[in-house]
Each structure stands twice: as C-alpha cells, then as structure tokens.
Write a protein that holds these residues in place. Structure first.
Motif, mmCIF file in Angstrom:
data_model
loop_
_atom_site.group_PDB
_atom_site.id
_atom_site.type_symbol
_atom_site.label_atom_id
_atom_site.label_comp_id
_atom_site.label_asym_id
_atom_site.label_seq_id
_atom_site.Cartn_x
_atom_site.Cartn_y
_atom_site.Cartn_z
ATOM 1 N N TYR A 233 0.829 -1.208 0.000
ATOM 2 C CA TYR A 233 0.000 0.000 0.000
ATOM 3 C C TYR A 233 0.864 1.258 0.000
ATOM 4 O O TYR A 233 0.569 2.219 -0.703
ATOM 5 C CB TYR A 233 -0.942 0.021 1.210
ATOM 6 N N ASN A 234 1.930 1.259 0.798
ATOM 7 C CA ASN A 234 2.788 2.443 0.889
ATOM 8 C C ASN A 234 3.573 2.700 -0.388
ATOM 9 O O ASN A 234 3.912 3.841 -0.688
ATOM 10 C CB ASN A 234 3.752 2.324 2.073
ATOM 11 N N ASN A 235 3.892 1.643 -1.126
ATOM 12 C CA ASN A 235 4.701 1.790 -2.334
ATOM 13 C C ASN A 235 3.868 1.807 -3.608
ATOM 14 O O ASN A 235 4.396 1.619 -4.696
ATOM 15 C CB ASN A 235 5.749 0.672 -2.403
ATOM 16 N N SER A 236 2.583 2.039 -3.474
ATOM 17 C CA SER A 236 1.722 2.117 -4.653
ATOM 18 C C SER A 236 1.037 3.475 -4.677
ATOM 19 O O SER A 236 1.126 4.249 -3.733
ATOM 20 C CB SER A 236 0.678 0.997 -4.618
ATOM 21 N N SER A 237 0.360 3.736 -5.750
ATOM 22 C CA SER A 237 -0.328 5.029 -5.869
ATOM 23 C C SER A 237 -1.788 4.913 -5.428
ATOM 24 O O SER A 237 -2.673 5.499 -6.022
ATOM 25 C CB SER A 237 -0.228 5.533 -7.309
ATOM 26 N N ARG A 238 -2.021 4.163 -4.387
ATOM 27 C CA ARG A 238 -3.363 4.020 -3.834
ATOM 28 C C ARG A 238 -3.652 5.158 -2.864
ATOM 29 O O ARG A 238 -2.748 5.746 -2.290
ATOM 30 C CB ARG A 238 -3.501 2.691 -3.095
ATOM 31 N N GLY A 239 -4.915 5.410 -2.644
ATOM 32 C CA GLY A 239 -5.323 6.473 -1.731
ATOM 33 C C GLY A 239 -5.543 5.992 -0.312
ATOM 34 O O GLY A 239 -5.870 6.780 0.567
ATOM 35 N N ILE B 22 -5.593 -0.863 11.179
ATOM 36 C CA ILE B 22 -6.747 -0.137 10.656
ATOM 37 C C ILE B 22 -6.438 0.304 9.232
ATOM 38 O O ILE B 22 -5.284 0.596 8.903
ATOM 39 C CB ILE B 22 -7.107 1.077 11.551
ATOM 40 N N MET B 23 -7.458 0.319 8.402
ATOM 41 C CA MET B 23 -7.317 0.824 7.040
ATOM 42 C C MET B 23 -7.871 2.241 7.028
ATOM 43 O O MET B 23 -8.954 2.494 7.550
ATOM 44 C CB MET B 23 -8.091 -0.045 6.050
ATOM 45 N N CYS B 24 -7.109 3.151 6.442
ATOM 46 C CA CYS B 24 -7.554 4.542 6.384
ATOM 47 C C CYS B 24 -6.983 5.210 5.139
ATOM 48 O O CYS B 24 -6.167 4.627 4.431
ATOM 49 C CB CYS B 24 -7.130 5.289 7.643
ATOM 50 N N THR B 25 -7.412 6.421 4.901
ATOM 51 C CA THR B 25 -6.904 7.156 3.744
ATOM 52 C C THR B 25 -5.514 7.700 4.047
ATOM 53 O O THR B 25 -5.154 7.922 5.201
ATOM 54 C CB THR B 25 -7.842 8.327 3.386
ATOM 55 N N LYS B 26 -4.760 7.924 2.989
ATOM 56 C CA LYS B 26 -3.425 8.492 3.149
ATOM 57 C C LYS B 26 -3.553 9.980 3.478
ATOM 58 O O LYS B 26 -4.467 10.653 3.001
ATOM 59 C CB LYS B 26 -2.609 8.297 1.868
ATOM 60 N N PRO B 27 -2.635 10.488 4.300
ATOM 61 C CA PRO B 27 -2.719 11.888 4.747
ATOM 62 C C PRO B 27 -2.740 12.907 3.611
ATOM 63 O O PRO B 27 -3.363 13.956 3.736
ATOM 64 C CB PRO B 27 -1.472 12.080 5.609
ATOM 65 N N GLU B 28 -2.085 12.596 2.504
ATOM 66 C CA GLU B 28 -2.032 13.577 1.413
ATOM 67 C C GLU B 28 -3.394 13.846 0.769
ATOM 68 O O GLU B 28 -3.555 14.788 0.006
ATOM 69 C CB GLU B 28 -1.001 13.182 0.346
#
Length: 172
Positions: free
Chosen positions: A49-55, A66-72
């Motif tokens: 997840y961290n190394n992909s362009s997912r939100g 926990i699954m959550c949205t990325k801060p950006e």
C-alpha cells in the motif's frame, strides 16, 4: 487453508468493512492463522500500500491494524464530508423552532406554546447537541433556560440566528 493472496484479500475485506481497529487476535481467529504468519502477511500488505499510488493505507497501532486514507488526501476528502442530517420528529422540530425564536426559554414556556410536555424532547435535543441549558430564570423555582447551539446553526445551514426566516404568524 487459504492461499496467501486469498488471505490478503480477506484481511483487506475485514479492514474495509470494520472501519475501525482490528486486533491481531481477531484476525488469527477469523483467518485461522498463527500470529507470526499474520504479521508477515500484513507487513507485506503495508509495504504494498505504501509503495503504490493508492489512496488508502494500512496502519499498525500496537496490537491492531486499521485501514484509512493516506494523509495527502485529507484536504480533498474534508471537502466531501458533510454533517450528518439528523432525523427529527415533527414534535422535536416544533420544540426546536420555539427555542430558536424565543431563546432563552424554559420548558414551561415551551409547554405553554405547544400545549404538551416537552421533557423527553428537550433531553433528546440536548443529547444531539442542538440546544443547551444557558442559565436559570430568576423566578420562582429558578427553572432552566434553553438556547440553540452552534451545532444547531451548522445542521440547519445557518451562519447566525439572524438567518432564521421571519415569523408571519405564531410565536409571540
């Protein structure tokens, strides 16, 4: 036994549907996996997840995930969230209107206008954060007085009480 990709899919589904922290013990029980194996798989998923362009991302917090949205994406998403629309009964809306126009007002004054008891309705409106006790009336028994809150303004899309429509007939 599930294949590794199936385990990842199951973990993803669990985190998505739960929308809150899921403990290691819950995962091991649901997926019939050892903790060590689970940690390896979830850490792989975190890296993916961290190394992909997912939100979205998976975050570890002590012994849970926990699954959550990325801060950006927080600014973008904050524009999407709107306050939840509360369902209020006709009686609650009438009581709230009286409070909004007559504030500060006592329960007895509301009951005189409505012609019925309002104890439960007033308590419900307080619980929902739409009204608050704003003092005591300087009269016999010193009854509590109620006024609307900023939450009331927000829920009804008002910037101030001046935005309330004028009363043609009614409350005097």
């Amino acid at each position: 036994m599930l294949m590794k990709n199936e385990v990842k899919a199951a973990i993803e589904a669990i985190l998505f549907i739960r929308s809150e922290k899921v403990t290691i013990s819950e995962f091991t029980e649901l997926l019939d996996l050892e903790q060590a194996e689970l940690h390896i798989i979830i850490n792989e998923m975190i890296n993916e997840y961290n190394n992909s362009s997912r939100g979205i991302q998976i975050i570890k917090d002590k012994n849970s995930y926990i699954m959550c949205t990325k801060p950006e994406f927080s600014e973008l998403l904050s524009n999407m969230t709107k306050p939840a629309i509360r369902r209020l009964s006709q009686a609650a809306l009438e009581t709230l209107a009286i409070i909004a126009y007559k504030q500060p007002v006592t329960k007895a004054e509301i009951e005189q206008i409505r012609g019925v008891k309002v104890e439960k309705i007033v308590n419900n409106l307080i619980e929902q954060g739409l009204i608050v006790e704003t003092g005591k009336k300087q009269t016999v028994g010193k009854p509590a007085m109620y006024s609307t809150t900023d939450e009331f303004l927000k829920v009804f899309g008002l910037t101030s009480l001046d935005d309330l429509p004028d009363i043609k007939e009614g409350i005097s």
